[in-house]
Scaffold this motif. Structure first.
Motif, PDB file in Angstrom:
ATOM      1  N   LEU A 175       0.828  -1.204   0.000  1.00 47.87           N
ATOM      2  CA  LEU A 175       0.000   0.000   0.000  1.00 47.87           C
ATOM      3  C   LEU A 175       0.862   1.254   0.000  1.00 47.87           C
ATOM      4  O   LEU A 175       0.553   2.238  -0.681  1.00 47.87           O
ATOM      5  CB  LEU A 175      -0.926  -0.009   1.218  1.00 47.87           C
ATOM      6  N   LYS A 176       1.963   1.228   0.762  1.00 44.89           N
ATOM      7  CA  LYS A 176       2.863   2.380   0.784  1.00 44.89           C
ATOM      8  C   LYS A 176       3.496   2.599  -0.579  1.00 44.89           C
ATOM      9  O   LYS A 176       3.644   3.734  -1.038  1.00 44.89           O
ATOM     10  CB  LYS A 176       3.952   2.172   1.841  1.00 44.89           C
ATOM     11  N   GLU A 177       3.879   1.492  -1.225  1.00 40.32           N
ATOM     12  CA  GLU A 177       4.486   1.619  -2.553  1.00 40.32           C
ATOM     13  C   GLU A 177       3.497   2.232  -3.536  1.00 40.32           C
ATOM     14  O   GLU A 177       3.851   3.132  -4.310  1.00 40.32           O
ATOM     15  CB  GLU A 177       4.941   0.251  -3.063  1.00 40.32           C
ATOM     16  N   PHE A 178       2.241   1.765  -3.508  1.00 37.16           N
ATOM     17  CA  PHE A 178       1.226   2.326  -4.399  1.00 37.16           C
ATOM     18  C   PHE A 178       1.080   3.824  -4.154  1.00 37.16           C
ATOM     19  O   PHE A 178       1.038   4.625  -5.091  1.00 37.16           O
ATOM     20  CB  PHE A 178      -0.130   1.644  -4.168  1.00 37.16           C
ATOM     21  N   SER A 179       0.984   4.196  -2.873  1.00 31.51           N
ATOM     22  CA  SER A 179       0.772   5.598  -2.520  1.00 31.51           C
ATOM     23  C   SER A 179       1.952   6.464  -2.936  1.00 31.51           C
ATOM     24  O   SER A 179       1.781   7.556  -3.489  1.00 31.51           O
ATOM     25  CB  SER A 179       0.532   5.716  -1.012  1.00 31.51           C
ATOM     26  N   MET A 180       3.170   5.975  -2.687  1.00 30.89           N
ATOM     27  CA  MET A 180       4.354   6.762  -3.035  1.00 30.89           C
ATOM     28  C   MET A 180       4.478   6.962  -4.540  1.00 30.89           C
ATOM     29  O   MET A 180       4.849   8.042  -5.003  1.00 30.89           O
ATOM     30  CB  MET A 180       5.610   6.079  -2.491  1.00 30.89           C
ATOM     31  N   MET A 181       4.157   5.921  -5.309  1.00 31.17           N
ATOM     32  CA  MET A 181       4.264   6.052  -6.754  1.00 31.17           C
ATOM     33  C   MET A 181       3.237   7.053  -7.277  1.00 31.17           C
ATOM     34  O   MET A 181       3.521   7.838  -8.182  1.00 31.17           O
ATOM     35  CB  MET A 181       4.067   4.689  -7.422  1.00 31.17           C
ATOM     36  N   PHE A 182       2.043   7.042  -6.703  1.00 31.24           N
ATOM     37  CA  PHE A 182       1.029   8.026  -7.104  1.00 31.24           C
ATOM     38  C   PHE A 182       1.542   9.434  -6.830  1.00 31.24           C
ATOM     39  O   PHE A 182       1.450  10.325  -7.683  1.00 31.24           O
ATOM     40  CB  PHE A 182      -0.268   7.775  -6.340  1.00 31.24           C
ATOM     41  N   LYS A 183       2.094   9.649  -5.635  1.00 30.52           N
ATOM     42  CA  LYS A 183       2.561  10.983  -5.260  1.00 30.52           C
ATOM     43  C   LYS A 183       3.713  11.435  -6.147  1.00 30.52           C
ATOM     44  O   LYS A 183       3.844  12.626  -6.447  1.00 30.52           O
ATOM     45  CB  LYS A 183       2.983  10.986  -3.792  1.00 30.52           C
ATOM     46  N   HIS A 184       4.550  10.480  -6.572  1.00 32.79           N
ATOM     47  CA  HIS A 184       5.670  10.857  -7.439  1.00 32.79           C
ATOM     48  C   HIS A 184       5.180  11.394  -8.777  1.00 32.79           C
ATOM     49  O   HIS A 184       5.710  12.386  -9.291  1.00 32.79           O
ATOM     50  CB  HIS A 184       6.590   9.658  -7.671  1.00 32.79           C
ATOM     51  N   PHE A 185       4.168  10.758  -9.340  1.00 34.98           N
ATOM     52  CA  PHE A 185       3.692  11.173 -10.660  1.00 34.98           C
ATOM     53  C   PHE A 185       2.657  12.294 -10.583  1.00 34.98           C
ATOM     54  O   PHE A 185       2.288  12.861 -11.609  1.00 34.98           O
ATOM     55  CB  PHE A 185       3.123   9.969 -11.415  1.00 34.98           C
ATOM     56  N   ASP A 186       2.192  12.606  -9.386  1.00 38.58           N
ATOM     57  CA  ASP A 186       1.268  13.737  -9.209  1.00 38.58           C
ATOM     58  C   ASP A 186       2.098  15.018  -9.122  1.00 38.58           C
ATOM     59  O   ASP A 186       2.270  15.611  -8.063  1.00 38.58           O
ATOM     60  CB  ASP A 186       0.432  13.533  -7.945  1.00 38.58           C
ATOM     61  N   LYS A 187       2.608  15.455 -10.262  1.00 39.03           N
ATOM     62  CA  LYS A 187       3.571  16.562 -10.301  1.00 39.03           C
ATOM     63  C   LYS A 187       2.992  17.867  -9.770  1.00 39.03           C
ATOM     64  O   LYS A 187       3.694  18.649  -9.134  1.00 39.03           O
ATOM     65  CB  LYS A 187       4.068  16.777 -11.740  1.00 39.03           C
ATOM     66  N   ASP A 188       1.716  18.119 -10.045  1.00 38.89           N
ATOM     67  CA  ASP A 188       1.128  19.402  -9.643  1.00 38.89           C
ATOM     68  C   ASP A 188       0.451  19.342  -8.281  1.00 38.89           C
ATOM     69  O   ASP A 188      -0.221  20.290  -7.871  1.00 38.89           O
ATOM     70  CB  ASP A 188       0.125  19.886 -10.690  1.00 38.89           C
ATOM     71  N   LYS A 189       0.632  18.229  -7.565  1.00 36.01           N
ATOM     72  CA  LYS A 189       0.072  18.067  -6.216  1.00 36.01           C
ATOM     73  C   LYS A 189      -1.438  18.300  -6.192  1.00 36.01           C
ATOM     74  O   LYS A 189      -1.982  18.873  -5.249  1.00 36.01           O
ATOM     75  CB  LYS A 189       0.746  19.037  -5.229  1.00 36.01           C
TER      76      LYS A 189
END
Length: 349
Positions: A175-189
């Motif tokens: 779950l942490k990996e999924f969340s971190m990868m999403f945040k990485h590609f969410d460039k504009d926050k």
């Protein structure tokens, strides 16, 4: 001569009145400028707090530590090299920190009210410009409302992850990996990924998506989008996948939500959780599902717990095939079943 003197006296009077008017206008302008500066001071600080709080919510909360994550996405700025990504603590600690931050967001409504009062005072004074700030009361109110909504969504998302971990056996690390990868590609926050960002995220997680030209049909990716926003897989479905001849427990998905060209964090996590659950393959993963089912993570599960959380067919199967649990002293516990031995027996070749 007398007329000239009268004219001179009138001129002096006019000059004095004009000086008084100019002094009054100067005081008014100075007061207006102070009002501009006071508004700008509060508005700029409030906007900075909004940006910092938004970043705090989206980039991870509490107990941060740095780990190394490898990306292999072609064309990504991390291609072929590693990057440092922040990972937060337990899901429960993140949820508590998010709740505290959301309480802070609600408390800051009083600060926004003060800014709105200053803005109203500026309007009353007919102040239409402010060289000290680019922010307005309307814009800040909208940003605060969006931040409040984000706080609620983040709470819901963490509760969703905790439920998934406790009821499906999906590991917290996954779950942490999924969340971190999403945040990485969410460039504009923004808390959302456009379709191209979503594709890049999936590829980084190991999905072998075909490369298609813009405008060409992409049925595989369209199928994934169709699952985004679907309901979460339940514990009984996860455990059902572990049985050698599981009873029918097909997942009936509702129609996908209307697409707006983006995938939210909630939709993304629901999709990843469902995929992770559907691909349960190891005895360790099945044990995790039963451990979550058992109270306090005990190495056995009771008959009552089985029937409370599984379908009757699944519970009947488990009760008839699980051996009674025997503790370290050789004592057999009543209505307790050894799910560890049962699970491992399912994977014996």
């Amino acid at each position: 001569m007398e007329a000239l003197e009268e004219t001179w006296r009138n001129l002096q009077k006019i000059i004095k009145e004009r000086e008084l008017e100019l002094q009054k206008e100067q005081r008014r302008q100075e007061e207006n400028d102070k009002l501009r500066q006071e508004f700008a001071q509060h508005a700029n600080a409030f906007h900075q707090w909004i940006q910092e709080t938004r970043t705090y919510l989206l980039d991870g909360i509490a107990y941060r530590r740095v780990i190394r994550v490898y990306q292999y996405e072609v064309g990504d700025d991390l291609s072929g090299r590693s990057c440092m990504v922040e990972e937060s603590g337990t899901l429960e600690s993140q949820l508590e920190a998010t709740k505290r931050k959301h309480q802070e967001i609600r408390a800051m409504r009083s600060q926004l009210k003060k800014i709105e009062d200053l803005g109203a005072a500026m309007e009353e004074a007919l102040i239409l410009d402010n060289k000290y700030t680019e922010h307005s009361t309307v814009g800040l109110a909208q940003q605060w409302d969006q931040l409040d909504q984000l706080g609620m969504r983040m709470q819901h998302n963490l509760e969703q992850q905790i439920q998934a971990r406790n009821t499906t056996g999906v590991t917290e690390e996954a779950l942490k990996e999924f969340s971190m990868m999403f945040k990485h590609f969410d460039k504009d926050k923004s808390g959302r990924l456009n379709h191209q960002e979503f594709k890049s995220c999936l590829r980084s997680l190991g999905y072998d998506l075909p490369m298609v030209e813009e405008g060409e049909p992409d049925p595989e990716f369209e199928a994934i989008l169709g699952h985004c926003g679907s309901k979460q897989v339940s514990l009984r479905e996860a455990v059902g996948l572990a049985l050698p001849t599981p009873p029918s427990c097909s997942l009936h998905l509702p129609p996908p939500p209307p697409r707006d060209g983006h995938v939210s964090l909630q939709e993304y996590m629901a999709f990843m959780i469902s995929r992770e659950t559907e691909n349960v393959k190891s005895s360790e993963e099945i044990e995790s599902a039963f451990r979550a089912l058992s109270s306090e993570g005990k190495p056995y599960v009771t008959k009552e717990e089985l029937y409370q959380n599984l379908t009757r067919e699944q519970a009947d199967y488990c009760v008839s095939h699980m051996k009674p649990y025997v503790d370290g002293k050789g004592r057999e516990l009543p209505t307790a079943f050894d799910y560890v031995e049962f699970t491992r027996s399912l994977f014996v070749n």
